[in-house]
Scaffold this motif. Structure first.
Motif, short mmCIF file in Angstrom:
data_model
loop_
_atom_site.label_atom_id
_atom_site.label_comp_id
_atom_site.label_asym_id
_atom_site.label_seq_id
_atom_site.Cartn_x
_atom_site.Cartn_y
_atom_site.Cartn_z
N ARG A 97 0.83 -1.21 0.00
CA ARG A 97 0.00 0.00 0.00
C ARG A 97 0.87 1.26 0.00
N PHE A 98 1.91 1.24 0.82
CA PHE A 98 2.81 2.39 0.89
C PHE A 98 3.53 2.58 -0.46
N ALA A 99 3.94 1.49 -1.07
CA ALA A 99 4.67 1.57 -2.34
C ALA A 99 3.80 2.12 -3.47
N LYS A 100 2.50 1.88 -3.37
CA LYS A 100 1.60 2.31 -4.44
C LYS A 100 1.06 3.72 -4.24
N GLN A 101 1.32 4.33 -3.10
CA GLN A 101 0.85 5.70 -2.87
C GLN A 101 1.52 6.63 -3.88
N ALA A 102 0.82 7.70 -4.16
CA ALA A 102 1.40 8.71 -5.06
C ALA A 102 2.65 9.29 -4.42
N PRO A 103 3.67 9.59 -5.23
CA PRO A 103 4.92 10.11 -4.68
C PRO A 103 4.74 11.36 -3.81
N GLU A 104 3.81 12.24 -4.20
CA GLU A 104 3.64 13.46 -3.40
C GLU A 104 3.06 13.15 -2.02
N GLN A 105 2.21 12.11 -1.93
CA GLN A 105 1.68 11.70 -0.62
C GLN A 105 2.80 11.16 0.25
N ARG A 106 3.67 10.36 -0.35
CA ARG A 106 4.81 9.83 0.40
C ARG A 106 5.70 10.96 0.86
N GLN A 107 5.93 11.94 -0.02
CA GLN A 107 6.78 13.07 0.32
C GLN A 107 6.18 13.88 1.48
N GLN A 108 4.87 14.10 1.43
CA GLN A 108 4.20 14.82 2.52
C GLN A 108 4.31 14.05 3.83
N HIS A 109 4.13 12.75 3.75
CA HIS A 109 4.23 11.92 4.96
C HIS A 109 5.65 12.00 5.53
N LEU A 110 6.65 11.86 4.67
CA LEU A 110 8.03 11.92 5.13
C LEU A 110 8.36 13.28 5.72
N GLN A 111 7.80 14.34 5.15
CA GLN A 111 8.04 15.69 5.69
C GLN A 111 7.44 15.81 7.09
N ARG A 112 6.22 15.28 7.29
CA ARG A 112 5.60 15.32 8.63
C ARG A 112 6.42 14.52 9.63
N VAL A 113 6.91 13.35 9.21
CA VAL A 113 7.73 12.53 10.10
C VAL A 113 9.01 13.28 10.46
N ARG A 114 9.63 13.92 9.47
CA ARG A 114 10.86 14.67 9.70
C ARG A 114 10.61 15.81 10.69
N GLU A 115 9.52 16.55 10.50
CA GLU A 115 9.19 17.65 11.40
C GLU A 115 8.96 17.16 12.82
N GLN A 116 8.28 16.02 12.96
CA GLN A 116 8.04 15.46 14.29
C GLN A 116 9.35 15.03 14.94
N LEU A 117 10.23 14.41 14.16
CA LEU A 117 11.52 13.99 14.70
C LEU A 117 12.35 15.20 15.15
N MET A 118 12.35 16.26 14.34
CA MET A 118 13.09 17.45 14.72
C MET A 118 12.52 18.08 15.99
N ALA A 119 11.20 18.08 16.13
CA ALA A 119 10.56 18.61 17.34
C ALA A 119 10.94 17.75 18.55
N ASN A 120 10.96 16.44 18.37
CA ASN A 120 11.35 15.54 19.46
C ASN A 120 12.80 15.77 19.88
N ILE A 121 13.67 15.96 18.91
CA ILE A 121 15.09 16.21 19.20
C ILE A 121 15.24 17.52 19.96
N ALA A 122 14.54 18.55 19.53
CA ALA A 122 14.60 19.85 20.22
C ALA A 122 14.10 19.72 21.65
N ASN A 123 13.03 18.96 21.84
CA ASN A 123 12.48 18.73 23.17
C ASN A 123 13.49 18.01 24.07
N ILE A 124 14.13 16.99 23.54
CA ILE A 124 15.14 16.24 24.29
C ILE A 124 16.32 17.15 24.63
N ASP A 125 16.76 17.95 23.65
CA ASP A 125 17.87 18.88 23.88
C ASP A 125 17.55 19.85 25.01
N SER A 126 16.33 20.40 25.02
CA SER A 126 15.98 21.37 26.06
C SER A 126 15.90 20.70 27.43
#
Length: 76
Positions: free
Chosen positions: A40-69
């Protein structure tokens, strides 16, 4: 998503019509659920995958900032 050994082969087998999802899951010893999710993930449109990866990246960066603080507060 961490790939199980055989998941790529099972995905390819289903995608080219060599076997059904159940047959491929059994043959390559992967769960039907993980095979279905990967397909299912492989068949998703590339832009949907890109949006998902961007959200995951933003969440990871927020988690890292939280841990740093928290670490800065503990060491201060």
């Amino acid at each position: 998503m961490s790939m199980q050994p055989g998941l790529n082969e099972a995905m390819l087998s289903v995608m080219i019509g060599e076997s059904s999802l159940s047959q491929a899951a059994s043959r390559y010893q992967v769960s039907k659920r993980s095979l279905y999710s990967a397909l299912r993930f492989a068949k998703q449109a590339p832009e949907q995958r890109q949006q998902h990866l961007q959200r995951v990246r933003e969440q990871l960066m927020a988690n890292i900032a939280n841990i740093d603080s928290r670490l800065a507060q503990q060491t201060a």
